[in-house]
Design a protein around this motif. Structure first.
Motif, short mmCIF file in Angstrom:
data_model
loop_
_atom_site.label_atom_id
_atom_site.label_comp_id
_atom_site.label_asym_id
_atom_site.label_seq_id
_atom_site.Cartn_x
_atom_site.Cartn_y
_atom_site.Cartn_z
N ASN A 63 0.97 -1.18 -0.07
CA ASN A 63 0.10 -0.14 -0.02
C ASN A 63 0.91 1.12 -0.10
N GLY A 64 0.50 2.18 -0.68
CA GLY A 64 0.94 3.55 -0.58
C GLY A 64 -0.11 4.63 -0.27
N ASN A 65 -0.22 5.07 0.89
CA ASN A 65 -1.22 5.74 1.33
C ASN A 65 -0.81 7.37 1.71
N VAL A 66 -1.68 8.12 1.55
CA VAL A 66 -1.47 9.47 2.20
C VAL A 66 -2.49 9.50 3.26
N ASN A 67 -1.73 10.04 4.28
CA ASN A 67 -2.68 10.47 5.51
C ASN A 67 -2.67 11.71 5.78
N TYR A 68 -4.29 12.09 5.97
CA TYR A 68 -4.44 13.52 6.22
C TYR A 68 -4.95 13.78 7.77
N TYR A 69 -4.31 14.40 8.55
CA TYR A 69 -4.37 14.57 9.97
C TYR A 69 -5.33 15.71 10.41
N PHE A 70 -6.84 15.24 10.57
CA PHE A 70 -7.54 16.51 10.80
C PHE A 70 -8.02 16.64 12.40
N LEU A 71 -7.02 15.92 13.08
CA LEU A 71 -7.02 16.04 14.88
C LEU A 71 -5.83 15.80 15.19
N GLN A 72 -5.09 16.49 15.66
CA GLN A 72 -3.65 16.56 16.49
C GLN A 72 -3.67 16.85 17.88
N ASP A 73 -4.49 16.32 18.65
CA ASP A 73 -4.47 16.95 20.08
C ASP A 73 -3.74 16.14 21.06
N GLU A 74 -3.52 16.52 22.13
CA GLU A 74 -2.55 16.15 23.23
C GLU A 74 -2.96 14.74 23.36
N GLY A 75 -2.03 13.74 23.12
CA GLY A 75 -2.02 12.30 23.24
C GLY A 75 -3.02 11.32 22.10
N PHE A 76 -3.67 12.25 21.23
CA PHE A 76 -4.70 11.57 20.42
C PHE A 76 -4.57 12.08 19.03
N GLN A 77 -4.50 11.68 17.85
CA GLN A 77 -4.12 12.03 16.54
C GLN A 77 -5.35 10.90 15.53
N VAL A 78 -6.10 11.90 14.79
CA VAL A 78 -7.21 10.94 14.04
C VAL A 78 -6.79 11.60 12.38
N TYR A 79 -6.68 10.58 11.55
CA TYR A 79 -6.41 10.82 10.27
C TYR A 79 -7.20 9.93 9.44
N GLY A 80 -7.59 10.52 8.07
CA GLY A 80 -8.35 9.89 7.19
C GLY A 80 -7.16 9.51 6.13
N LEU A 81 -7.26 8.35 5.37
CA LEU A 81 -6.49 7.86 4.39
C LEU A 81 -6.90 7.65 3.13
N GLY A 82 -6.16 7.74 2.12
CA GLY A 82 -6.48 7.20 0.68
C GLY A 82 -5.16 6.95 -0.03
N GLY A 83 -5.18 5.97 -0.50
CA GLY A 83 -4.10 5.64 -1.52
C GLY A 83 -4.41 4.57 -2.50
N LEU A 84 -2.96 3.92 -3.04
CA LEU A 84 -3.04 2.90 -3.96
C LEU A 84 -2.77 1.70 -3.12
N ASN A 85 -3.07 0.54 -3.74
CA ASN A 85 -2.79 -0.96 -3.35
C ASN A 85 -2.68 -1.91 -4.42
N TYR A 86 -1.75 -2.63 -4.04
CA TYR A 86 -1.60 -3.73 -4.99
C TYR A 86 -1.39 -5.13 -4.18
N THR A 87 -2.43 -5.87 -4.75
CA THR A 87 -2.68 -7.23 -3.86
C THR A 87 -2.28 -8.18 -4.86
N ASN A 88 -1.39 -9.38 -4.27
CA ASN A 88 -1.19 -10.38 -5.06
C ASN A 88 -1.77 -11.74 -4.31
N ILE A 89 -2.55 -12.69 -5.02
CA ILE A 89 -2.81 -13.79 -4.49
C ILE A 89 -2.49 -14.85 -5.47
N SER A 90 -1.86 -16.06 -4.72
CA SER A 90 -1.69 -17.19 -5.55
C SER A 90 -2.38 -18.35 -4.71
N VAL A 91 -2.53 -19.19 -5.69
CA VAL A 91 -3.45 -20.37 -5.36
C VAL A 91 -2.95 -21.63 -5.79
N ASP A 92 -2.70 -22.58 -4.74
CA ASP A 92 -1.95 -23.98 -5.09
C ASP A 92 -2.59 -24.94 -4.81
#
Length: 154
Positions: A63-92
């Motif tokens: 995954n390659g995400n960008v996190n946007y912090y909309f709350l950075q308070d004392e002791g607690f941080q909340v963020y939204g994320l968006g980005g790209l994903n590459y998933t690999n699945i193999s079946v044997d």
């Protein structure tokens, strides 16, 4: 209250659960602050192999995400994320027909998708920062991923 402190560079480890593979995964992540409330966050998750009768499924994602912090308070941080994903699945598949022989087959496929989600950090005023993250991977079949772990300030 929003603080405008620069986001530290962090590396970490996580446990994850994927709803499509229905299995646990282990992963590594990093976070690099680029602006006061924005960071780039690459990660890798390897899901434990899933065995069902004669079939074994191996699944991993990058995954390659960008996190946007909309709350950075004392002791607690909340963020939204968006980005790209590459998933690999193999079946044997490996079937033993006894005296008639064996049948073996394997196939794999990789797909690109998009991540959308949110996360939270618990700032303990130390180099260790626990976090939790929930994201949805928009890809064939889709997958909801719940992850939790620790990040270390470097």
């Amino acid at each position: 209250m929003v603080s405008q402190a620069q986001i530290d560079t962090r590396i970490g480890a996580e446990l994850a659960y994927g709803t499509e593979i229905e299995n646990l995964g282990i992963g590594a992540n990093a976070e690099f602050g680029v602006l006061d409330n924005l960071s780039i966050s690459p990660s890798f998750i390897y899901y434990l192999p899933k065995e069902e009768s004669f079939i074994t499924v191996n699944w991993w994602e990058i995954n390659g995400n960008v996190n946007y912090y909309f709350l950075q308070d004392e002791g607690f941080q909340v963020y939204g994320l968006g980005g790209l994903n590459y998933t690999n699945i193999s079946v044997d598949a490996d079937i033993d027909f006894g005296e008639f022989g064996n049948f073996s087959s394997d196939t794999s496929d990789g797909r690109f998708g998009l991540n959308l989600g949110a996360g939270a950090n618990l700032d303990l005023d130390s180099n260790i920062m626990p976090f939790a993250e929930l994201k949805y991977v928009i890809i064939d079949g889709g997958q909801l991923v719940l992850a939790a772990g620790v990040k270390f300030n470097i």
